[in-house]
Motif scaffolding. Structure first.
Motif, short mmCIF file in Angstrom:
data_model
loop_
_atom_site.label_atom_id
_atom_site.label_comp_id
_atom_site.label_asym_id
_atom_site.label_seq_id
_atom_site.Cartn_x
_atom_site.Cartn_y
_atom_site.Cartn_z
N GLN A 7 0.84 -1.19 0.00
CA GLN A 7 0.00 0.00 0.00
C GLN A 7 0.90 1.28 0.00
O GLN A 7 0.61 2.23 -0.73
N GLY A 8 1.97 1.21 0.77
CA GLY A 8 2.92 2.34 0.81
C GLY A 8 3.58 2.57 -0.52
O GLY A 8 3.72 3.72 -0.98
N ILE A 9 3.94 1.44 -1.17
CA ILE A 9 4.62 1.56 -2.48
C ILE A 9 3.67 2.20 -3.50
O ILE A 9 4.05 3.11 -4.26
N VAL A 10 2.41 1.71 -3.50
CA VAL A 10 1.44 2.26 -4.45
C VAL A 10 1.23 3.76 -4.18
O VAL A 10 1.23 4.58 -5.10
N ILE A 63 -10.71 -5.60 -6.81
CA ILE A 63 -11.00 -6.18 -8.13
C ILE A 63 -10.22 -7.49 -8.32
O ILE A 63 -10.77 -8.53 -8.70
N ILE A 64 -8.92 -7.42 -8.03
CA ILE A 64 -8.08 -8.62 -8.25
C ILE A 64 -8.52 -9.77 -7.36
O ILE A 64 -8.61 -10.93 -7.80
N HIS A 65 -8.87 -9.47 -6.09
CA HIS A 65 -9.34 -10.51 -5.16
C HIS A 65 -10.55 -11.25 -5.75
O HIS A 65 -10.61 -12.48 -5.79
N ASN A 66 -11.48 -10.43 -6.22
CA ASN A 66 -12.70 -11.04 -6.76
C ASN A 66 -12.45 -11.81 -8.05
O ASN A 66 -13.08 -12.83 -8.30
N VAL A 67 -11.52 -11.29 -8.83
CA VAL A 67 -11.18 -12.04 -10.06
C VAL A 67 -10.57 -13.39 -9.68
O VAL A 67 -10.91 -14.43 -10.26
N ILE A 68 -9.67 -13.36 -8.69
CA ILE A 68 -9.03 -14.63 -8.27
C ILE A 68 -10.09 -15.61 -7.74
O ILE A 68 -10.11 -16.79 -8.10
N GLY A 121 -3.66 7.38 -4.84
CA GLY A 121 -2.88 6.13 -4.75
C GLY A 121 -3.47 5.20 -3.71
O GLY A 121 -3.59 3.99 -3.93
N TRP A 122 -3.89 5.77 -2.58
CA TRP A 122 -4.50 4.96 -1.52
C TRP A 122 -5.78 4.30 -2.03
O TRP A 122 -6.03 3.13 -1.86
N GLY A 123 -6.60 5.15 -2.74
CA GLY A 123 -7.85 4.64 -3.32
C GLY A 123 -7.58 3.59 -4.39
O GLY A 123 -8.28 2.55 -4.47
N PHE A 124 -6.56 3.85 -5.20
CA PHE A 124 -6.21 2.90 -6.27
C PHE A 124 -5.86 1.53 -5.67
O PHE A 124 -6.27 0.48 -6.17
N TYR A 125 -5.12 1.60 -4.56
CA TYR A 125 -4.71 0.33 -3.92
C TYR A 125 -5.93 -0.46 -3.48
O TYR A 125 -6.06 -1.67 -3.79
N THR A 137 0.94 -7.70 -5.62
CA THR A 137 1.94 -7.67 -6.70
C THR A 137 1.40 -6.93 -7.91
O THR A 137 2.05 -6.02 -8.45
N ILE A 138 0.19 -7.34 -8.32
CA ILE A 138 -0.39 -6.73 -9.52
C ILE A 138 -0.63 -5.22 -9.29
O ILE A 138 -0.34 -4.38 -10.14
N THR A 139 -1.16 -4.90 -8.09
CA THR A 139 -1.46 -3.49 -7.79
C THR A 139 -0.17 -2.65 -7.81
O THR A 139 -0.12 -1.56 -8.40
N VAL A 140 0.88 -3.18 -7.18
CA VAL A 140 2.15 -2.45 -7.14
C VAL A 140 2.72 -2.26 -8.54
O VAL A 140 3.13 -1.16 -8.93
N LEU A 141 2.70 -3.35 -9.31
CA LEU A 141 3.26 -3.28 -10.67
C LEU A 141 2.46 -2.29 -11.52
O LEU A 141 3.02 -1.49 -12.28
#
Lengths: 155, 705
Positions: free
Chosen positions: A44-47, A103-108, A93-97, B681-685
């Protein structure tokens, strides 16, 4: 290593003090998140950092183009729009994270469920062709010879 | 004399015709080997009937002058076909000769074995053993022995068979003038069954009527002796004050008579109040000697009849003293009497024997009869405290009785039998559904080999050979619970001429392998056909009668845990019979019936498509009338192998899928509480990419445009 990096940053900041002041003021939300966030979850910090940099970069380029001096930095920092853009991008960025991980969780989850459904379908097809005894037998480890000689037993 | 117990050859079975062919309105027709015999079911002839077997008036087709009768034997009887066959060839006049025999459809809708005889013209010599008759003169009795009994017994001995039913109620006057006497039939059931105990030797009268076995000519000579006594006295020798001709007087109970004979000896018991002439006295004493070895032989009787001076050995009562022992409400003077009483009450006997109260008395009696064993050896196991349970007592008491009184029958749990009588015991136990466990124990506890060992050197003992020959097999049959084995197999193995007792053949008399399929065909077309086309009796019957049942079939039938293997075995047996006896005949009823009962075999295959195909194929051959195609389709080794191999592979696949599913479930479960690593990973990338693009764009705007 940690101290070496701090010394390097300190040295570079001393050389590029106007840029360091601008970046130092603009990057505060990211530093706050790094400090608050769990040690394991640095993503989250990196994003936020990435988005924070996007918000800082136009003002940094303005500084570099108008003259790399402290008065110019102070002028830039006097503009509330500068703070809005820098901190706004950090917030974005926080919101994007949050949005992306959701989204990715639900896709997985969807992918796993699809895979499970596909397996269940295959199993159903096997059972329809071979009967439910294949289900019970799947838990036993018999050799093929034993099945062949005892072919009558599972009627 | 176990000739009649030898394996029945197929051709010896009664000739068979479909049941419908023998039915005629109002009359039943006996379809014999030599001809047909219309029987009038309404004309019962009690004078020719015997125990459980009724006689009916019959005629010989094409010969109206011969008056005949037919004995109707139910399928539960074990007819003596070998004796019938031998008797049919008897050319003298002394024996009631069977004209013919065969299956007969009766008025109750069932089939029976019918045995046709020519009617004796003078009627029965004595209607009832309790009634009286005009005594025969000494000359008439000698003539009877000379012209009737002796030739008959000689003939029977020559053929290695026995009669076992010589008594005055089974003697007939051959002519209207009542001059010639005939010995009646003894073919409708196993040997000795219908003979009153009064006419049996002491040992034989201890047995159940069904446990006597075929015996030897010595048994027939003994019966002849008692019969002669009846004829010369004109009444039962045990009745002191006989009534008039028509008045029946009660005879003493069999137990009392036996007790009396054991204390005094038969001759003393029977002749006590019945003085006879010296000539008849010699004859009777010679024939009624209680020791079989000292009883007159057929040769001695023949010599005596021809005028030679043959002396009847005086009977010495051994093991008898003036001092009595009281046991079970009786005073026993004779050792054998006490031992017999012990055998009837084994629990109490074991207690008494442990007490050592009887030791000196019994030891003295044993010494008196010259027994090779000592009492202490014989009773040792009984005297160890707590060494025996209840059944242990029974077996030990039985063996003890056998050691002390070896010539008597095996006596165990209230069942008394000679080894040769095991066949009859099996029939009776099957009929009544009782004492099967006792028979099992008699076989498994080795009582028969023990009896044989004790009596081994004595060649006059009845039924040793037959039991010796198949005893080991009987033990094996009882050990295996599968189809074709068990007590049913023993029944058919020991009774080579008994009809199949299966309930499926409720109304059919199935005497041989050849009869099975026509009977099944008839059953299959009936309204009340049973759920199954095969049972333990049919399996045991076929296995006992067939000579070369394939080993594979035996295994399949013996597999008690696998109904489909049993069914394949059953199909194989029926197919074997069709190939052997009806290769060109179609049994559409049976095949249609079979097709409805093949589900367990079809379901032994795993693949559902294969099952559907098999079902279609089975349905397509259901109306063809041949059984072998069922086996070819249902038990194809290649199909079975393919099915098993494919099933194994698919099982592996299913197992792998199961593991994958389990893994995915765990992942799904984990996602509820934890993030997937890919999310960050995907979010960071993505964010890094966006940052890179944004920086590039901004840089270009500020510095390159």
């Amino acid at each position: 290593m940690y101290y070496f990096v701090l010394i390097m940053i300190g040295s570079v900041s001393a050389v590029f003090l106007p840029s360091a002041v601008l970046i130092g003021c603009g990057i505060l939300p990211t530093i706050a998140v790094f400090m608050v966030a769990e040690k394991q979850n640095t993503a989250q910090g990196i994003v936020m950092f990435n988005f924070n940099i996007i918000g800082i970069s136009p003002h940094l380029f303005t500084l570099w183009s108008q003259g790399h001096t402290l008065p110019n930095v102070i002028n830039i920092l006097h503009d509330p729009a500068t703070w809005t853009v820098m901190y706004g991008s950090a917030f974005l960025g926080w919101g994007f994270y949050i949005f992306m991980t959701f989204i990715i969780h639900n896709v997985i989850v969807l992918l796993i469920e699809n895979k499970m459904n596909s397996i269940k379908k295959q199993q159903k097809s096997i059972i329809s062709k071979w009967g439910s005894e294949v289900k019970a037998a799947a838990t036993q480890k018999n050799d093929p010879q034993a099945v062949a000689t005892n072919g009558f037993s599972n009627g | 004399m176990d000739n009649e117990q030898k394996k029945a050859p197929e051709k010896a079975s009664p000739p068979q015709q479909p049941a419908a062919a023998t039915k005629a309105p109002g009359k039943s027709v006996l379809q014999g080997v030599k001809g047909t015999y219309p029987v009038n079911p309404e004309k019962h002839l009690p004078e020719y009937s015997s125990l459980n077997v009724k006689a009916y008036e019959a005629t010989v087709e094409g010969d109206k002058s011969t008056k005949s009768f037919v004995l109707i034997c139910p399928k539960e009887h074990s007819p003596r076909i070998s004796v019938l066959k031998a008797a049919q060839n008897y050319t003298e006049k002394g024996l009631m000769r069977p004209i013919d025999w065969g299956r007969i459809a009766w008025k109750d809708g069932r089939e029976y074995l019918g045995i046709a005889f020519e009617q004796p013209l003078g009627g029965r010599v004595l209607e009832d053993l309790n009634k009286t008759m005009p005594p025969l003169s000494e000359k008439d009795v000698i003539d009877f022995v000379k012209e009737c009994a002796l030739p008959t017994l000689n003939f029977l001995q020559k053929n290695q068979i026995t009669h076992r039913r010589i008594n005055p109620t089974n003697l007939y006057y051959a002519d209207e003038k009542k001059k010639k006497i005939l010995i009646g039939e003894a073919y409708s059931n196993y040997a000795g069954f219908a003979q009153p105990a009064l006419f049996e030797s002491i040992e034989s009268s201890m047995c159940e009527p069904y446990g006597r076995g075929p015996g030897t000519v010595q048994n027939d000579l003994y019966s002849l002796g008692v019969t002669i006594l009846f004829l010369v006295l004109g009444h039962n020798p045990l009745i002191k004050k006989p009534g008039s001709n028509d008045e029946a007087v009660a005879t003493p109970a069999e137990d009392d008579v036996l007790y009396d004979r054991l204390q005094k000896g038969t001759v003393s018991a029977y002749l006590a109040n019945n003085p006879v002439s010296a000539t008849i006295g010699t004859l009777v004493k010679g024939l009624l000697h209680d020791v079989a070895e000292e009883r007159w032989t057929l040769q001695q009787l023949s010599d005596w009849i021809s005028g030679k001076n043959i002396v009847a050995k005086e009977q010495k009562l051994r093991g008898v003293t003036a001092k009595a022992i009281e046991y079970s409400g009786r005073e026993h003077y004779a050792l054998r009497s006490l031992i017999h009483a012990f055998a009837q009450t084994p629990g109490k006997a074991a207690e008494v024997m442990r007490s050592e109260e009887l030791d000196s008395w019994m030891q003295e009696r044993l010494h008196q009869i010259g027994s090779p064993i000592t009492l202490s050896d014989a009773t040792k196991p009984l005297k160890i405290p707590g060494a025996l349970g209840a059944s242990g007592s029974e077996i030990k008491v039985s063996k003890l009785c056998m050691y002390i009184d070896p010539v008597s029958p095996i006596r165990y749990k209230g069942m008394n039998l000679f080894p040769g009588g095991l066949a009859g015991c099996l029939v009776e136990c099957h009929k009544n559904g009782e004492k099967k466990q006792t028979i099992n124990e008699i076989i498994s506890q080795n009582l028969i080999p023990d009896w044989k060992t004790i009596n081994g050197k004595n060649k006059t003992k009845s039924g040793v050979k037959i039991v010796d020959r198949i005893f080991n097999k009987l033990e094996q049959f009882l050990k295996y619970p599968g189809l074709g084995y068990g007590i049913e197999r023993c029944l058919y193995q020991l009774n080579p001429y008994i009809a199949c007792q299966s309930r499926i053949f409720d109304k059919h008399y199935v005497a041989s392998l050849k009869d099975i399929l026509p009977a099944l065909e008839d059953v299959s077309k009936g309204k009340n056909k049973k759920d199954l086309f095969f049972d333990r009796h049919i399996a045991a019957f076929i296995m006992a009668r067939a000579k070369d049942v394939p080993q594979q079939t035996v295994k399949e039938l013996g597999n008690n845990n696998d109904i489909s293997a049993n069914l394949v075995g059953a199909l194989r047996l029926l197919s074997y019979i069709q190939d052997a006896y009806h290769p060109r005949q179609k049994f559409t009823g049976i095949t249609s019936w079979l097709s409805k009962h093949t589900d367990p075999i079809i379901e032994s295959y795993h693949n559902r498509n294969r099952r559907r195909n098999l079902r279609k194929k089975v349905d397509s051959i259901a109306s063809q009338g041949h059984i072998k195609p069922f086996i070819d389709i249902l038990d194809n080794p290649l199909e079975r192998e393919n099915d098993s191999r494919e099933f194994f592979a698919v099982r592996q696949k299913f197992s792998a899928l199961d593991q994958s599913l389990s893994r995915l479930r765990n992942q799904e479960k984990a996602l509820k509480s934890h993030k997937h690593p890919l999310e960050n990973t995907i979010t960071v990338l993505t964010s890094a990419l966006i940052m890179f693009l944004a920086l590039m764009f901004t840089f270009k705007e500020y510095f390159l445009s």
